[in-house]
Design a protein around this motif. Sequence first.
Motif, PDB file in Angstrom:
ATOM      1  N   ASP A  62       0.749  -0.988   0.117  1.00  0.00           N
ATOM      2  CA  ASP A  62       0.078   0.040  -0.024  1.00  0.00           C
ATOM      3  C   ASP A  62       0.857   1.218   0.143  1.00  0.00           C
ATOM      4  OD1 ASP A  62      -2.262   1.466  -0.007  1.00  0.00           O
ATOM      5  OD2 ASP A  62      -2.707   1.512   2.042  1.00  0.00           O
ATOM      6  N   LYS A  63       1.832   1.380  -1.061  1.00  0.00           N
ATOM      7  CA  LYS A  63       2.380   2.562  -0.969  1.00  0.00           C
ATOM      8  C   LYS A  63       2.730   3.282  -2.367  1.00  0.00           C
ATOM      9  CE  LYS A  63       6.687  -0.615  -2.291  1.00  0.00           C
ATOM     10  NZ  LYS A  63       7.912  -0.914  -1.570  1.00  0.00           N
ATOM     11  N   PRO A  64       2.855   4.599  -2.668  1.00  0.00           N
ATOM     12  CA  PRO A  64       3.041   5.108  -3.801  1.00  0.00           C
ATOM     13  C   PRO A  64       4.016   4.393  -4.782  1.00  0.00           C
ATOM     14  CG  PRO A  64       2.949   6.710  -2.075  1.00  0.00           C
ATOM     15  CD  PRO A  64       3.182   5.409  -1.449  1.00  0.00           C
ATOM     16  N   ALA A  65       4.034   4.352  -5.949  1.00  0.00           N
ATOM     17  CA  ALA A  65       4.906   3.762  -6.810  1.00  0.00           C
ATOM     18  C   ALA A  65       6.239   4.579  -6.663  1.00  0.00           C
ATOM     19  CB  ALA A  65       4.415   3.771  -8.428  1.00  0.00           C
ATOM     20  N   ILE A 103      -0.896   4.170  -9.884  1.00  0.00           N
ATOM     21  CA  ILE A 103       0.092   5.143 -10.168  1.00  0.00           C
ATOM     22  C   ILE A 103      -0.464   6.578 -10.482  1.00  0.00           C
ATOM     23  CG2 ILE A 103       1.962   5.895 -12.002  1.00  0.00           C
ATOM     24  CD1 ILE A 103       2.500   2.683 -12.209  1.00  0.00           C
ATOM     25  N   GLU A 104      -1.544   6.686 -11.150  1.00  0.00           N
ATOM     26  CA  GLU A 104      -2.032   8.118 -11.639  1.00  0.00           C
ATOM     27  C   GLU A 104      -2.585   8.463 -10.250  1.00  0.00           C
ATOM     28  OE1 GLU A 104      -3.361  11.114 -14.400  1.00  0.00           O
ATOM     29  OE2 GLU A 104      -2.187   9.464 -14.412  1.00  0.00           O
ATOM     30  N   GLU A 105      -3.092   8.099  -9.582  1.00  0.00           N
ATOM     31  CA  GLU A 105      -3.718   8.624  -8.414  1.00  0.00           C
ATOM     32  C   GLU A 105      -2.455   8.891  -7.031  1.00  0.00           C
ATOM     33  OE1 GLU A 105      -7.076   7.430  -4.701  1.00  0.00           O
ATOM     34  OE2 GLU A 105      -6.982   6.337  -6.485  1.00  0.00           O
ATOM     35  N   ASN A 106      -1.415   7.874  -7.328  1.00  0.00           N
ATOM     36  CA  ASN A 106      -0.478   8.030  -5.979  1.00  0.00           C
ATOM     37  C   ASN A 106       0.888   8.667  -6.304  1.00  0.00           C
ATOM     38  OD1 ASN A 106      -1.921   6.875  -3.737  1.00  0.00           O
ATOM     39  ND2 ASN A 106      -2.411   5.452  -5.355  1.00  0.00           N
ATOM     40  N   GLU A 108       3.695  11.318  -8.439  1.00  0.00           N
ATOM     41  CA  GLU A 108       3.684  12.551  -9.193  1.00  0.00           C
ATOM     42  C   GLU A 108       4.773  12.561 -10.188  1.00  0.00           C
ATOM     43  OE1 GLU A 108       3.780  17.380  -8.637  1.00  0.00           O
ATOM     44  OE2 GLU A 108       4.619  16.112  -6.843  1.00  0.00           O
ATOM     45  N   ARG A 109       4.186  12.657 -11.412  1.00  0.00           N
ATOM     46  CA  ARG A 109       5.264  12.157 -12.607  1.00  0.00           C
ATOM     47  C   ARG A 109       6.156  13.795 -12.970  1.00  0.00           C
ATOM     48  NH1 ARG A 109       4.684   7.967 -15.984  1.00  0.00           N
ATOM     49  NH2 ARG A 109       2.756   6.898 -15.679  1.00  0.00           N
ATOM     50  N   PRO A 110       7.250  13.855 -13.262  1.00  0.00           N
ATOM     51  CA  PRO A 110       7.841  15.009 -13.811  1.00  0.00           C
ATOM     52  C   PRO A 110       7.030  15.922 -14.428  1.00  0.00           C
ATOM     53  CG  PRO A 110       9.278  13.088 -14.078  1.00  0.00           C
ATOM     54  CD  PRO A 110       8.016  12.359 -13.759  1.00  0.00           C
ATOM     55  N   LEU A 111       7.168  17.246 -14.526  1.00  0.00           N
ATOM     56  CA  LEU A 111       6.444  18.084 -14.986  1.00  0.00           C
ATOM     57  C   LEU A 111       6.354  18.068 -16.538  1.00  0.00           C
ATOM     58  CD1 LEU A 111       4.825  20.769 -15.078  1.00  0.00           C
ATOM     59  CD2 LEU A 111       7.072  22.100 -15.216  1.00  0.00           C
TER      60      LEU A 111
END
Length: 438
Positions: A62-65, A103-106, A108-111
């Motif tokens: 249960d952790k962010p990617a 992944i989309e929810e948890n 934050e991709r590079p700008l």
Amino acid sequence: MQTNFTPAQLENPIIAESEQILRKCVHCGFCTATCPTFVTLGDELDSPRGRIYLIKDMLENDKPATDRVVKHLDRCLSCLSCTSTCPSGVDYMHLIDNARAHIEENYERPLGDRLLRKLLALVVPNPTLFRLSLIGAKFASPFARLMPGRLKGMVKMGARHMPPPSWVDKPQVIPAVGQRKGRVAILTGCAQQVLETEINESTVRLLTRLGIEVVVAKGAGCCGSLVHHMGKEEQSHHQAKGNIDAWTAELAGDGLDAIVITASGCGTTVKDYGHMLRNDPAYADKAAKVSGLAKDITEYLAGLEVDDAVFAGAQHGNPRVAYHSACSMQHGQKITRPPRDLLKQAGYDVVEIAEGHLCCGSAGVYNLLQPEIAGKLQERKRGNIRATQPDLVATGNIGCMIQIETDDLKVIHTVQLLDWASGGPVPSKLQDKAMAAR
């Protein structure tokens, strides 16, 4: 595979589904032999088995990617070749869908990555915006070689010929020729109606010639596939519901025998609407009904049992056709024989392509997001096609058509060739070839 999810975690239906999928994997590794990214890169984490381990660790804890997990999951084409190989029936399609939504929810991709994905999700599903963007890209195409790989693909797409909007795109009912034998709705698509308008026009001509009334339903639009594979569940479900509402209205009116789809990537997604919306009380039943009616154009034609007489007057000269089976067709929908059989029935000399199970690298917008890997797969596919020495190439997916085509490889949709063989016009790409004059 042993899992260790807590009872609290399993109360989440997405986690519960993922846990059941994970438990089916027996680590056999059969999937590695047919996975395009593993074959290309040789990294275990770029195989389905490796990605399954990453997904299990991410969801179970249960952790962010992490950046590492995202890199390897982003490299997955969703070609589903692994599902055709897996002896244990692992439902990798829905597992990777669930992981991408997480992944989309948890994460934050590079700008730059965020902006590109937002741009693609906004523009490509909207035919008007997509057309305008390609017009703009046309002016930038002379400078494509100077641009970063991710922008280069979009700009190159703008350099190709773009036909004007088609009369088929607007909502309407197109009557059957002669006695009506059936009634279907067609999905005109988003990118397809901008890049290759002849596909929908050929579909309408062929179906009405066979006595089928064709409906372009008001309110139907993008199938949601593109954003679905980017993990954007809310947007993909919204687009799916728009189509479901449009087709349900037709079912309540004069009815439909089928919902015919000419882009196999879209077909795989529409056939999955029942699963996508299974937990939505307002749409679950309607979505399941729509999924049950969805058919690829060749699948529908095979069910009609088209008479040989339809192709008796074919004037195409029996060209040698290399048939490229799109991943979404052969692995996603498990449709293999109907396109080949119909082409042969129509008088074409159909030849098989080596490594036909491997993806061409298109995979929706994968070729824009992962241009280096997509480029390697593209050249591998083109090389295998050229080895067959074809007069032309047939396929059933717009993404594959754009990805494979070069000056020496003319790629035509299967339905265009069937339309031509049954009295329709010569596909425009072939009008300058000697075979068109035979």
